[in-house]
Motif scaffolding. Structure first.
Motif, PDB file in Angstrom:
ATOM      1  N   VAL A  36      10.339   6.623 -57.247  1.00 14.05           N
ATOM      2  CA  VAL A  36      10.890   5.476 -56.520  1.00 14.05           C
ATOM      3  C   VAL A  36      11.216   5.928 -55.099  1.00 14.05           C
ATOM      4  O   VAL A  36      11.915   6.919 -54.906  1.00 14.05           O
ATOM      5  CB  VAL A  36      12.151   4.921 -57.213  1.00 14.05           C
ATOM      6  N   ASP A  37      10.698   5.193 -54.121  1.00 12.92           N
ATOM      7  CA  ASP A  37      10.999   5.468 -52.726  1.00 12.92           C
ATOM      8  C   ASP A  37      12.229   4.650 -52.333  1.00 12.92           C
ATOM      9  O   ASP A  37      12.203   3.423 -52.402  1.00 12.92           O
ATOM     10  CB  ASP A  37       9.809   5.103 -51.846  1.00 12.92           C
ATOM     11  N   HIS A  38      13.283   5.324 -51.911  1.00 14.33           N
ATOM     12  CA  HIS A  38      14.551   4.655 -51.629  1.00 14.33           C
ATOM     13  C   HIS A  38      14.663   4.193 -50.173  1.00 14.33           C
ATOM     14  O   HIS A  38      15.763   3.867 -49.721  1.00 14.33           O
ATOM     15  CB  HIS A  38      15.719   5.587 -51.961  1.00 14.33           C
ATOM     16  N   THR A  39      13.580   4.193 -49.435  1.00 12.75           N
ATOM     17  CA  THR A  39      13.609   3.724 -48.048  1.00 12.75           C
ATOM     18  C   THR A  39      12.702   2.524 -47.818  1.00 12.75           C
ATOM     19  O   THR A  39      12.568   2.080 -46.681  1.00 12.75           O
ATOM     20  CB  THR A  39      13.181   4.854 -47.101  1.00 12.75           C
ATOM     21  N   ARG A  40      12.081   1.998 -48.858  1.00 12.77           N
ATOM     22  CA  ARG A  40      11.150   0.890 -48.683  1.00 12.77           C
ATOM     23  C   ARG A  40      11.856  -0.448 -48.517  1.00 12.77           C
ATOM     24  O   ARG A  40      11.202  -1.450 -48.258  1.00 12.77           O
ATOM     25  CB  ARG A  40      10.182   0.812 -49.871  1.00 12.77           C
ATOM     26  N   ARG A  42       3.542  -2.880 -45.125  1.00 15.21           N
ATOM     27  CA  ARG A  42       4.270  -1.768 -45.739  1.00 15.21           C
ATOM     28  C   ARG A  42       3.802  -1.459 -47.156  1.00 15.21           C
ATOM     29  O   ARG A  42       4.274  -0.479 -47.752  1.00 15.21           O
ATOM     30  CB  ARG A  42       5.768  -2.101 -45.750  1.00 15.21           C
ATOM     31  N   VAL A  43       2.931  -2.256 -47.700  1.00 11.98           N
ATOM     32  CA  VAL A  43       2.404  -2.004 -49.041  1.00 11.98           C
ATOM     33  C   VAL A  43       0.899  -1.810 -48.938  1.00 11.98           C
ATOM     34  O   VAL A  43       0.247  -2.360 -48.042  1.00 11.98           O
ATOM     35  CB  VAL A  43       2.739  -3.150 -50.015  1.00 11.98           C
ATOM     36  N   ALA A  57       1.978  -1.906 -56.384  1.00 13.63           N
ATOM     37  CA  ALA A  57       3.167  -2.048 -57.217  1.00 13.63           C
ATOM     38  C   ALA A  57       4.375  -2.320 -56.321  1.00 13.63           C
ATOM     39  O   ALA A  57       4.713  -1.506 -55.459  1.00 13.63           O
ATOM     40  CB  ALA A  57       3.392  -0.792 -58.053  1.00 13.63           C
ATOM     41  N   VAL A  58       5.007  -3.475 -56.505  1.00  7.42           N
ATOM     42  CA  VAL A  58       6.125  -3.905 -55.658  1.00  7.42           C
ATOM     43  C   VAL A  58       7.330  -4.168 -56.545  1.00  7.42           C
ATOM     44  O   VAL A  58       7.222  -4.876 -57.545  1.00  7.42           O
ATOM     45  CB  VAL A  58       5.760  -5.177 -54.861  1.00  7.42           C
ATOM     46  N   ARG A  59       8.445  -3.613 -56.158  1.00  7.59           N
ATOM     47  CA  ARG A  59       9.691  -3.854 -56.869  1.00  7.59           C
ATOM     48  C   ARG A  59      10.605  -4.752 -56.041  1.00  7.59           C
ATOM     49  O   ARG A  59      10.440  -4.847 -54.827  1.00  7.59           O
ATOM     50  CB  ARG A  59      10.394  -2.525 -57.155  1.00  7.59           C
ATOM     51  N   PRO A  60      11.541  -5.435 -56.657  1.00  5.35           N
ATOM     52  CA  PRO A  60      12.459  -6.287 -55.888  1.00  5.35           C
ATOM     53  C   PRO A  60      13.214  -5.490 -54.834  1.00  5.35           C
ATOM     54  O   PRO A  60      13.760  -4.424 -55.111  1.00  5.35           O
ATOM     55  CB  PRO A  60      13.401  -6.843 -56.954  1.00  5.35           C
ATOM     56  N   GLY A  61      13.212  -6.017 -53.615  1.00  4.32           N
ATOM     57  CA  GLY A  61      13.869  -5.337 -52.505  1.00  4.32           C
ATOM     58  C   GLY A  61      12.938  -4.600 -51.579  1.00  4.32           C
ATOM     59  O   GLY A  61      13.369  -4.110 -50.535  1.00  4.32           O
ATOM     60  N   VAL A  62      11.655  -4.499 -51.926  1.00  2.42           N
ATOM     61  CA  VAL A  62      10.693  -3.765 -51.103  1.00  2.42           C
ATOM     62  C   VAL A  62      10.212  -4.664 -49.961  1.00  2.42           C
ATOM     63  O   VAL A  62       9.908  -5.841 -50.170  1.00  2.42           O
ATOM     64  CB  VAL A  62       9.502  -3.288 -51.961  1.00  2.42           C
ATOM     65  N   VAL A  63      10.145  -4.105 -48.763  1.00  6.00           N
ATOM     66  CA  VAL A  63       9.630  -4.836 -47.604  1.00  6.00           C
ATOM     67  C   VAL A  63       8.103  -4.826 -47.659  1.00  6.00           C
ATOM     68  O   VAL A  63       7.488  -3.764 -47.762  1.00  6.00           O
ATOM     69  CB  VAL A  63      10.129  -4.211 -46.295  1.00  6.00           C
ATOM     70  N   ILE A  64       7.497  -6.010 -47.581  1.00  3.51           N
ATOM     71  CA  ILE A  64       6.042  -6.128 -47.678  1.00  3.51           C
ATOM     72  C   ILE A  64       5.399  -6.103 -46.300  1.00  3.51           C
ATOM     73  O   ILE A  64       4.414  -5.391 -46.073  1.00  3.51           O
ATOM     74  CB  ILE A  64       5.660  -7.422 -48.428  1.00  3.51           C
ATOM     75  N   PHE A  65       5.934  -6.878 -45.364  1.00  5.85           N
ATOM     76  CA  PHE A  65       5.402  -6.943 -44.005  1.00  5.85           C
ATOM     77  C   PHE A  65       6.551  -6.822 -43.014  1.00  5.85           C
ATOM     78  O   PHE A  65       7.690  -7.193 -43.302  1.00  5.85           O
ATOM     79  CB  PHE A  65       4.652  -8.265 -43.753  1.00  5.85           C
TER      80      PHE A  65
END
Length: 204
Positions: free
Chosen positions: A35-39, A98-99, A127-135
């Motif tokens: 898990v990347d904690h900066t996304r 960002r993805v 794979a995208v988790r809640p809270g991840v920045v997409i763009f």
């Protein structure tokens, strides 16, 4: 057909839909374990589009899949509204994705036997988790960002929201200090310019 000159403008290229040289033909591990904690933070632009909620009947920590065609559709929607929308900015808007679709989605052929691992690669997904920045994007007004985010959210397979980089609040002492530093830098530059002019006059 006649060849185009070298200086002719080329159409904008689409985003990459899969890795260039994947190590394996297909991945049996669908979701990444690390898990990347900066996304969840904005790194490049002032505005961003963040994933909020997963699919229905799923927990809030479940991983969602965003396919390559869906990413490209959302990117084109953002570009359309930010550059040609009703509140578009006159400056050039920069967009960062960002993805990246680095996960394989397979599909079994019709009338296939039982068992797993035989499906051919259908498409690539991220794979995208809640809270991840997409763009992320910058150089746009707040109104244009809201319109573009709503237009792109209608094309997302899950719920997303618009986020904005918080502006740094400065107190009075900090503002005065920054103003004094600015004036000092201008004064130093002016003295250096005068000194260079005096040196050139002395040489003449």
């Amino acid at each position: 057909p006649p060849l185009l000159p070298l200086h002719a403008p080329r159409p904008p290229s689409a985003m990459k839909t899969q890795p260039n040289n994947p190590r394996w033909r297909k991945l049996f591990e669908r979701f990444p374990a690390a898990v990347d904690h900066t996304r969840h933070l904005l790194h490049h632009g002032e505005f961003g589009l963040k994933a909020v909620a997963p699919y229905p009947h799923r927990s809030s920590r479940s991983t969602m899949m965003l396919t390559a065609p869906q990413i490209e559709t959302m990117r084109r929607a953002l570009m359309k509204k930010l550059r040609d929308g009703p509140a578009a900015s006159k400056t050039k808007v920069r967009i960062w994705a960002r993805v990246f679709p680095d996960r394989t989605l397979t599909k079994l052929p019709l009338e296939s036997g039982m068992g797993k691992g035989k499906g051919a690669v259908e498409m690539w997904a991220a794979a995208v988790r809640p809270g991840v920045v997409i763009f992320e994007w910058s150089d746009s007004s707040v109104r244009a960002a809201e319109i573009a985010a709503q237009y792109a959210a209608d094309r997302a397979p899950f719920k997303v929201k618009l986020v904005r980089r918080p502006r740094m609040e400065l107190d009075d002492d900090t503002r005065v200090g920054l103003a004094m530093m600015k004036h000092e830098k201008a004064a130093i530059a002016e003295l250096a310019r005068r000194g260079a002019g005096a040196a050139e006059a002395a040489e003449l």
